[in-house]
Design an enzyme around this catalytic site. Structure first.
Site, PDB file in Angstrom:
ATOM      1  CG  ASN A   1      -1.829   1.195   1.288  1.00 52.67           C
ATOM      2  OD1 ASN A   1      -2.424   1.564   0.269  1.00 52.67           O
ATOM      3  ND2 ASN A   1      -1.983   1.812   2.451  1.00 52.67           N
TER       4      ASN A   1
ATOM      5  CG  ASP B   1      -3.142   3.352   6.933  1.00 53.91           C
ATOM      6  OD1 ASP B   1      -3.192   2.733   5.853  1.00 53.91           O
ATOM      7  OD2 ASP B   1      -3.905   4.294   7.219  1.00 53.91           O
TER       8      ASP B   1
ATOM      9  CB  SER C   1       4.908   5.117   4.376  1.00 52.44           C
ATOM     10  OG  SER C   1       5.235   6.160   5.267  1.00 52.44           O
TER      11      SER C   1
ATOM     12  CG  HIS D   1      -0.799   6.031   4.725  1.00 55.70           C
ATOM     13  ND1 HIS D   1      -2.175   5.999   4.744  1.00 55.70           N
ATOM     14  CD2 HIS D   1      -0.425   6.897   5.703  1.00 55.70           C
ATOM     15  CE1 HIS D   1      -2.617   6.806   5.700  1.00 55.70           C
ATOM     16  NE2 HIS D   1      -1.573   7.357   6.295  1.00 55.70           N
TER      17      HIS D   1
HETATM   18  C1  GAR Z   1      -2.761   8.957  -2.813  1.00 57.78           C
HETATM   19  O1  GAR Z   1      -2.296  10.149  -2.222  1.00 57.78           O
HETATM   20  C2  GAR Z   1      -2.588   7.787  -1.866  1.00 57.78           C
HETATM   21  O2  GAR Z   1      -1.436   7.869  -1.077  1.00 57.78           O
HETATM   22  C3  GAR Z   1      -3.815   7.929  -1.006  1.00 57.78           C
HETATM   23  O3  GAR Z   1      -4.852   8.297  -1.891  1.00 57.78           O
HETATM   24  C4  GAR Z   1      -4.276   9.004  -2.996  1.00 57.78           C
HETATM   25  C5  GAR Z   1      -4.718   8.313  -4.252  1.00 57.78           C
HETATM   26  O4  GAR Z   1      -4.321   9.034  -5.388  1.00 57.78           O
HETATM   27  N1  GAR Z   1      -4.109   6.710  -0.324  1.00 57.78           N
HETATM   28  C6  GAR Z   1      -4.697   6.641   0.843  1.00 57.78           C
HETATM   29  O5  GAR Z   1      -5.066   7.622   1.458  1.00 57.78           O
HETATM   30  C7  GAR Z   1      -4.888   5.232   1.364  1.00 57.78           C
HETATM   31  N2  GAR Z   1      -5.522   5.246   2.642  1.00 57.78           N
HETATM   32  P1  GAR Z   1      -4.228   8.337  -6.801  1.00 57.78           P
HETATM   33  O6  GAR Z   1      -5.577   7.636  -7.039  1.00 57.78           O
HETATM   34  O7  GAR Z   1      -4.029   9.472  -7.756  1.00 57.78           O
HETATM   35  O8  GAR Z   1      -3.088   7.369  -6.761  1.00 57.78           O
END
Ligand code: GAR
Length: 194
Positions: free
Chosen positions: A109, A147, A138, A111
């Site tokens: 994942n 997480d 991370s 995060h």
């Molecule tokens: C990213 O910033 C990722 O780190 C976060 O959502 C966004 C997705 O963007 N993930 C989380 O918050 C997981 N809990 P993306 O769809 O453009 O990759």
């Protein structure tokens, strides 16, 4: 060269997915992206993946009567593609311990915080409210606690005095796009060597 088979799970725009797809185009990248699955019909990343020639589909969690039924459909789709590594890329459903146990140590994942700081949602708002001077992202292995699994790679970015959650998120996102492909490459290479 054999490449590890990766399935990407998304919920939205899929910019981290795009970074992984782009990296995996290199002939010496140790992983290939074999499918993309979104849990939301409106996830923009599905069309982007399909345009890249990657098998992309929606498995809408709302279409199932229970989380277990949704996850059974997810696992069936991933297994049909022979997925060895699952990469969560902005996938906003919490996976059950049973699902995670099907792929032990094989789910990654990304995060948007320097774990263990700011687990959960709204990480950029919370980092600004806490007044931290460094923030980041991370890549970690998913375990049954949210997480919480072992961190594989992190990147730091400065928090600037004028930052809003949006400007900070944009700076962190650039770092996400750098480290997720790098962390997946290291992880896949280790898996292939094991
Ligand atoms: C990213 O910033 C990722 O780190 C976060 O959502 C966004 C997705 O963007 N993930 C989380 O918050 C997981 N809990 P993306 O769809 O453009 O990759």
């Amino acid at each position: 060269m054999r490449r590890a088979r990766v399935g990407i799970l998304i919920s939205g725009r899929g910019s981290n997915m795009s970074a992984l797809i782009a990296a995996a185009k290199a002939s010496d990248y140790p992983a290939e992206i074999v499918c993309v699955i979104a849990n939301r019909p409106d996830a923009a990343g599905v069309g982007i993946a399909a345009a890249e020639g990657i098998s992309a589909q929606v498995i809408d969690h709302k279409a199932f009567g229970s989380k277990a039924d949704f996850e059974a459909a997810l696992a069936a789709a991933l297994d049909a593609y022979g997925v060895e590594i699952i990469a969560l890329a902005g996938f906003m459903r919490v996976l059950s311990a049973d699902f995670i146990a099907r792929y032990p140590g094989r789910i990654l994942n990304i995060h948007p915080s320097l774990l263990p700081a700011f687990k959960g949602l709204d990480t950029h708002e919370r980092a600004l409210a806490a007044g931290v001077k460094e923030h980041g992202c991370s890549v970690h292995i998913v375990n049954a606690a949210l997480d919480d699994g072992p961190v594989l790679m992190q990147a730091c970015v400065p928090v600037l005095a004028a930052d809003t959650p949006e400007t900070l998120a944009a700076r962190v996102l650039e770092a996400e796009h750098r480290i997720y492909p790098a962390a997946l490459a290291e992880f896949a290479a280790r898996l292939l060597a094991s």
